[in-house]
Design an enzyme around this catalytic site. Structure first.
Site, PDB file in Angstrom:
ATOM      1  N   GLY A 150       0.769  -1.244   0.000  1.00 14.67           N
ATOM      2  CA  GLY A 150       0.000   0.000   0.000  1.00 14.67           C
ATOM      3  C   GLY A 150       0.796   1.288   0.000  1.00 14.67           C
ATOM      4  O   GLY A 150       0.306   2.323  -0.439  1.00 14.67           O
TER       5      GLY A 150
ATOM      6  N   ASP B 284      -4.670   1.684  11.081  1.00 11.09           N
ATOM      7  CA  ASP B 284      -6.093   1.498  11.392  1.00 11.09           C
ATOM      8  C   ASP B 284      -6.178   1.071  12.863  1.00 11.09           C
ATOM      9  O   ASP B 284      -6.223   1.914  13.766  1.00 11.09           O
ATOM     10  CB  ASP B 284      -6.627   0.460  10.400  1.00 11.09           C
ATOM     11  CG  ASP B 284      -8.100   0.156  10.512  1.00 11.09           C
ATOM     12  OD1 ASP B 284      -8.794   0.826  11.287  1.00 11.09           O
ATOM     13  OD2 ASP B 284      -8.576  -0.751   9.821  1.00 11.09           O
TER      14      ASP B 284
ATOM     15  N   THR C 128      -0.830  -4.008  12.897  1.00 14.06           N
ATOM     16  CA  THR C 128       0.197  -4.374  11.912  1.00 14.06           C
ATOM     17  C   THR C 128       1.519  -3.667  12.237  1.00 14.06           C
ATOM     18  O   THR C 128       2.581  -4.294  12.271  1.00 14.06           O
ATOM     19  CB  THR C 128      -0.263  -3.985  10.484  1.00 14.06           C
ATOM     20  OG1 THR C 128      -1.536  -4.580  10.253  1.00 14.06           O
ATOM     21  CG2 THR C 128       0.723  -4.437   9.442  1.00 14.06           C
TER      22      THR C 128
ATOM     23  N   LYS D 296      -6.558   6.367  11.181  1.00  9.79           N
ATOM     24  CA  LYS D 296      -7.951   6.377  11.650  1.00  9.79           C
ATOM     25  C   LYS D 296      -7.899   6.362  13.176  1.00  9.79           C
ATOM     26  O   LYS D 296      -7.870   5.292  13.790  1.00  9.79           O
ATOM     27  CB  LYS D 296      -8.687   5.132  11.139  1.00  9.79           C
ATOM     28  CG  LYS D 296      -8.849   5.051   9.632  1.00  9.79           C
ATOM     29  CD  LYS D 296      -9.609   3.795   9.250  1.00  9.79           C
ATOM     30  CE  LYS D 296      -9.653   3.568   7.765  1.00  9.79           C
ATOM     31  NZ  LYS D 296     -10.179   2.228   7.423  1.00  9.79           N
TER      32      LYS D 296
ATOM     33  N   ASP E 294      -5.734  -0.555  -1.875  1.00  8.95           N
ATOM     34  CA  ASP E 294      -6.563  -1.363  -2.775  1.00  8.95           C
ATOM     35  C   ASP E 294      -7.862  -1.832  -2.151  1.00  8.95           C
ATOM     36  O   ASP E 294      -8.039  -1.824  -0.925  1.00  8.95           O
ATOM     37  CB  ASP E 294      -5.788  -2.616  -3.193  1.00  8.95           C
ATOM     38  CG  ASP E 294      -5.752  -3.657  -2.065  1.00  8.95           C
ATOM     39  OD1 ASP E 294      -5.316  -3.318  -0.947  1.00  8.95           O
ATOM     40  OD2 ASP E 294      -6.211  -4.801  -2.292  1.00  8.95           O
TER      41      ASP E 294
ATOM     42  N   ARG F  71      -5.508   0.784  -6.683  1.00  9.82           N
ATOM     43  CA  ARG F  71      -4.229   1.360  -6.208  1.00  9.82           C
ATOM     44  C   ARG F  71      -3.786   2.530  -7.072  1.00  9.82           C
ATOM     45  O   ARG F  71      -3.059   3.404  -6.632  1.00  9.82           O
ATOM     46  CB  ARG F  71      -3.124   0.296  -6.215  1.00  9.82           C
ATOM     47  CG  ARG F  71      -3.334  -0.854  -5.242  1.00  9.82           C
ATOM     48  CD  ARG F  71      -2.040  -1.662  -5.108  1.00  9.82           C
ATOM     49  NE  ARG F  71      -2.256  -2.958  -4.495  1.00  9.82           N
ATOM     50  CZ  ARG F  71      -2.316  -3.190  -3.185  1.00  9.82           C
ATOM     51  NH1 ARG F  71      -2.200  -2.186  -2.334  1.00  9.82           N
ATOM     52  NH2 ARG F  71      -2.495  -4.398  -2.717  1.00  9.82           N
TER      53      ARG F  71
HETATM   54  P1  5GP Z   1      -4.071  -2.194  11.128  1.00  7.07           P
HETATM   55  O1  5GP Z   1      -3.223  -3.391  11.475  1.00  7.07           O
HETATM   56  O2  5GP Z   1      -3.530  -0.893  11.619  1.00  7.07           O
HETATM   57  O3  5GP Z   1      -5.511  -2.418  11.541  1.00  7.07           O
HETATM   58  O4  5GP Z   1      -4.182  -2.135   9.566  1.00  7.07           O
HETATM   59  C1  5GP Z   1      -3.168  -1.720   8.776  1.00  7.07           C
HETATM   60  C2  5GP Z   1      -3.320  -2.259   7.373  1.00  7.07           C
HETATM   61  O5  5GP Z   1      -4.694  -2.563   7.056  1.00  7.07           O
HETATM   62  C3  5GP Z   1      -2.903  -1.218   6.367  1.00  7.07           C
HETATM   63  O6  5GP Z   1      -1.533  -1.285   6.069  1.00  7.07           O
HETATM   64  C4  5GP Z   1      -3.781  -1.562   5.171  1.00  7.07           C
HETATM   65  O7  5GP Z   1      -3.148  -2.567   4.415  1.00  7.07           O
HETATM   66  C5  5GP Z   1      -5.042  -2.123   5.775  1.00  7.07           C
HETATM   67  N1  5GP Z   1      -6.110  -1.110   5.889  1.00  7.07           N
HETATM   68  C6  5GP Z   1      -6.586  -0.501   6.997  1.00  7.07           C
HETATM   69  N2  5GP Z   1      -7.578   0.364   6.718  1.00  7.07           N
HETATM   70  C7  5GP Z   1      -7.723   0.320   5.359  1.00  7.07           C
HETATM   71  C8  5GP Z   1      -8.592   1.017   4.444  1.00  7.07           C
HETATM   72  O8  5GP Z   1      -9.444   1.857   4.779  1.00  7.07           O
HETATM   73  N3  5GP Z   1      -8.422   0.701   3.127  1.00  7.07           N
HETATM   74  C9  5GP Z   1      -7.518  -0.205   2.675  1.00  7.07           C
HETATM   75  N4  5GP Z   1      -7.469  -0.413   1.373  1.00  7.07           N
HETATM   76  N5  5GP Z   1      -6.695  -0.879   3.509  1.00  7.07           N
HETATM   77  C10 5GP Z   1      -6.796  -0.616   4.843  1.00  7.07           C
END
Ligand code: 5GP
Length: 179
Positions: free
Chosen positions: A47, A106, A110, A134, A163, A169
């Site tokens: 991403g 998010d 991760t 977020k 994506d 993308r």
């Molecule tokens: P986390 O582990 O912080 O919940 O999520 C991180 C990963 O989730 C990001 O690197 C991305 O790949 C994916 N992600 C989180 N929110 C979104 C979103 O609104 N759109 C997309 N396409 N991917 C997201």
């Protein structure tokens, strides 16, 4: 402006002109903060590829660029909480200043996973630079998060590297899901 990606409809949320402006501001901060050092910028694939590319072009100090690949969404519109480790850093980061470049934070799970994994290798420092955050979705504090492009509500977004089912993308701005 509305656009269709696979079976979902999205509308423009952040135009490319705003992204360009913010990327330049972040690049200036990084150039100032790391003056006299040679940080390693780690793009978290897939991403972040466009964000990283635009960002490094504006940085005015010597930097190294490398990549790691993690996946946590598996083609849906909400997190699965599973993190798949696709490939690892190939350089020795002991004592180095690391800047992890993410597309979006998010839940924070991760980036937390990756930071813990890298800390074992004794880097000099680790900070995180994310295009999107977020804040209401964060499930854990990420104290390493130093550079944020834009804060968003908990909408699912695509474009500028992000994506939906591997599509979208190449959209120039950030688009949010409608409905
Ligand atoms: P986390 O582990 O912080 O919940 O999520 C991180 C990963 O989730 C990001 O690197 C991305 O790949 C994916 N992600 C989180 N929110 C979104 C979103 O609104 N759109 C997309 N396409 N991917 C997201």
């Amino acid at each position: 402006m509305k656009t269709q990606v696979a079976d979902l409809t999205f509308e423009l949320s952040i135009p490319y002109s705003s992204i360009e402006k913010r990327v330049t501001e972040i690049a200036t901060h990084i150039s100032n903060d790391y003056s006299g050092r040679v940080p390693v910028m780690v793009g978290i694939l897939s991403g972040s590829f466009l964000f990283l590319a635009d960002l490094v072009k504006q940085i005015e100090i010597p930097i190294e660029v490398t990549f790691a690949k993690l996946a946590s969404y598996y083609g849906g519109t909400s997190t699965t909480r599973k993190i798949r480790d696709d490939f690892d850093l190939t350089i020795d980061i002991k004592g180095r200043d690391i800047i992890l470049v993410e597309d979006i934070v998010d839940t924070g799970n991760t980036i937390h996973y990756l930071i813990e994994k890298l800390k074992v290798r004794e880097p000099g420092s680790v900070t995180v630079c994310t295009l999107l955050l977020k804040p209401k979705a964060l499930e854990r504090a990420v104290p390493e998060l130093k550079y944020t492009g834009f804060e968003l509500p908990n909408d699912f977004v695509v474009g500028y590297g992000l994506d939906y089912k591997e599509l979208g993308r190449n959209l120039k701005g950030i688009f949010k899901k409608v409905g």
